[in-house]
Design a protein around this motif. Structure first.
Motif, PDB file in Angstrom:
ATOM      1  N   LEU A  82       0.807  -1.220   0.000  1.00  0.00           N
ATOM      2  CA  LEU A  82       0.000   0.000   0.000  1.00  0.00           C
ATOM      3  C   LEU A  82       0.842   1.273   0.000  1.00  0.00           C
ATOM      4  N   ASN A  83       2.043   1.217   0.576  1.00  0.00           N
ATOM      5  CA  ASN A  83       2.883   2.411   0.692  1.00  0.00           C
ATOM      6  C   ASN A  83       3.838   2.604  -0.478  1.00  0.00           C
ATOM      7  N   ASN A  84       3.734   1.781  -1.498  1.00  0.00           N
ATOM      8  CA  ASN A  84       4.597   1.915  -2.673  1.00  0.00           C
ATOM      9  C   ASN A  84       3.754   2.026  -3.932  1.00  0.00           C
ATOM     10  N   LYS A  85       4.359   2.553  -4.972  1.00  0.00           N
ATOM     11  CA  LYS A  85       3.643   2.777  -6.231  1.00  0.00           C
ATOM     12  C   LYS A  85       3.667   1.505  -7.080  1.00  0.00           C
ATOM     13  N   VAL A  86       2.729   0.607  -6.762  1.00  0.00           N
ATOM     14  CA  VAL A  86       2.642  -0.645  -7.499  1.00  0.00           C
ATOM     15  C   VAL A  86       2.102  -0.395  -8.908  1.00  0.00           C
ATOM     16  N   LYS A  87       1.104   0.499  -9.019  1.00  0.00           N
ATOM     17  CA  LYS A  87       0.585   0.845 -10.351  1.00  0.00           C
ATOM     18  C   LYS A  87       1.698   1.503 -11.153  1.00  0.00           C
ATOM     19  N   GLY A  88       1.874   1.053 -12.368  1.00  0.00           N
ATOM     20  CA  GLY A  88       2.933   1.575 -13.220  1.00  0.00           C
ATOM     21  C   GLY A  88       4.223   0.775 -13.139  1.00  0.00           C
ATOM     22  N   SER A  89       4.276  -0.210 -12.247  1.00  0.00           N
ATOM     23  CA  SER A  89       5.473  -1.055 -12.130  1.00  0.00           C
ATOM     24  C   SER A  89       5.631  -1.911 -13.382  1.00  0.00           C
ATOM     25  N   GLU A  90       6.880  -2.122 -13.779  1.00  0.00           N
ATOM     26  CA  GLU A  90       7.160  -2.958 -14.950  1.00  0.00           C
ATOM     27  C   GLU A  90       6.965  -4.429 -14.601  1.00  0.00           C
ATOM     28  N   VAL A  91       6.377  -5.175 -15.534  1.00  0.00           N
ATOM     29  CA  VAL A  91       6.145  -6.608 -15.360  1.00  0.00           C
ATOM     30  C   VAL A  91       6.727  -7.348 -16.549  1.00  0.00           C
ATOM     31  N   GLU A  92       7.456  -8.409 -16.251  1.00  0.00           N
ATOM     32  CA  GLU A  92       7.965  -9.287 -17.304  1.00  0.00           C
ATOM     33  C   GLU A  92       7.721 -10.723 -16.870  1.00  0.00           C
ATOM     34  N   ILE A  93       7.155 -11.514 -17.777  1.00  0.00           N
ATOM     35  CA  ILE A  93       6.890 -12.923 -17.487  1.00  0.00           C
ATOM     36  C   ILE A  93       7.606 -13.764 -18.527  1.00  0.00           C
ATOM     37  N   LEU A  94       8.385 -14.721 -18.035  1.00  0.00           N
ATOM     38  CA  LEU A  94       9.096 -15.665 -18.895  1.00  0.00           C
ATOM     39  C   LEU A  94       8.502 -17.054 -18.699  1.00  0.00           C
ATOM     40  N   ARG A  95       8.514 -17.860 -19.753  1.00  0.00           N
ATOM     41  CA  ARG A  95       8.078 -19.254 -19.649  1.00  0.00           C
ATOM     42  C   ARG A  95       9.316 -20.131 -19.796  1.00  0.00           C
ATOM     43  N   GLY A  96       9.570 -20.925 -18.768  1.00  0.00           N
ATOM     44  CA  GLY A  96      10.694 -21.856 -18.783  1.00  0.00           C
ATOM     45  C   GLY A  96      10.209 -23.275 -19.026  1.00  0.00           C
ATOM     46  N   ILE A  97      10.994 -24.050 -19.746  1.00  0.00           N
ATOM     47  CA  ILE A  97      10.629 -25.429 -20.048  1.00  0.00           C
ATOM     48  C   ILE A  97      11.640 -26.355 -19.388  1.00  0.00           C
ATOM     49  N   PHE A  98      11.116 -27.300 -18.614  1.00  0.00           N
ATOM     50  CA  PHE A  98      11.934 -28.216 -17.824  1.00  0.00           C
ATOM     51  C   PHE A  98      11.773 -29.640 -18.316  1.00  0.00           C
ATOM     52  N   ASP A  99      12.843 -30.419 -18.141  1.00  0.00           N
ATOM     53  CA  ASP A  99      12.790 -31.858 -18.371  1.00  0.00           C
ATOM     54  C   ASP A  99      12.050 -32.464 -17.191  1.00  0.00           C
ATOM     55  N   ILE A 100      10.974 -33.163 -17.455  1.00  0.00           N
ATOM     56  CA  ILE A 100      10.139 -33.691 -16.374  1.00  0.00           C
ATOM     57  C   ILE A 100      10.854 -34.780 -15.572  1.00  0.00           C
ATOM     58  N   ASN A 101      11.831 -35.433 -16.178  1.00  0.00           N
ATOM     59  CA  ASN A 101      12.549 -36.512 -15.487  1.00  0.00           C
ATOM     60  C   ASN A 101      13.645 -35.985 -14.568  1.00  0.00           C
TER      61      ASN A 101
END
Length: 188
Positions: A82-101
């Motif tokens: 609440l005390n920080n400016k969350v609106k306008g914050s940069e967001v980056e989402i990466l998709r990682g692929i893992f070997d299930i074994n």
């Protein structure tokens, strides 16, 4: 960039989320079961406590919104939000692929790959109290708008105020023309 996954029988995907809150901190977390370090940044494992709304894969960058839900936030951390400016914050989402074994990130070109880049357009904090016991869950939902959407909403151009062109003779009639009505193609 497409990933060549033809040599793998089974894979697992994981999302890595990075939120840069100006003047506060950079938050990095994932929906994986253990912490992972990518490019020198450790993404904290939140597992099932984090979810990201569905997105569509498209050949071209398209405007879209995405929601990131984080559950189980300790009560003492709410004032930090609440005390920080969350609106306008940069967001980056990466998709990682893992070997299930092996549960290791596949070492193929382009892994992890970019999934979303934008800014937080709004957020919501909710508190779910358990009836009859002393438990509760605090959840925050970050709504993010893609950079493509922001660029679509951008208004470009230049104002033609006389004060902007004091020494420019070609702009001397702008004030007069601005108040004129032109009927191009009208009969005389």
């Amino acid at each position: 960039m497409s990933l060549d996954l033809t040599n793998f029988d089974a894979i697992q995907t994981t999302l890595f989320v990075k939120v840069v809150i100006p003047g506060y901190d950079t938050l990095t977390f994932s929906d994986y079961h253990r912490d992972i370090t990518l490019a020198g940044q450790t993404y904290q494992a939140l597992g099932e406590l984090v979810s990201v709304s569905e997105s569509s894969d498209e050949l071209r960058a398209a405007p879209k919104d995405i929601s990131i839900t984080i559950s189980g936030i300790p009560d003492q951390n709410i004032p930090e939000i609440l005390n920080n400016k969350v609106k306008g914050s940069e967001v980056e989402i990466l998709r990682g692929i893992f070997d299930i074994n092996t549960a290791e990130l596949l070492s193929i070109s382009g892994n992890p790959t970019g999934m979303f880049k934008g800014v937080v357009s709004n957020y919501e904090i909710s508190d779910d109290l358990g009836i009859g016991d002393d438990t509760g869950t605090v959840t925050i939902v970050l709504n993010a708008t893609s950079i493509v959407e922001l660029l679509n909403n951008k208004i470009a151009g230049r104002r033609t105020n006389p004060s902007d062109f004091d020494s420019e003779e070609t702009m001397a009639r702008v004030g007069t023309l601005a108040k004129s009505n032109f009927n191009f193609g009208a009969p005389e």
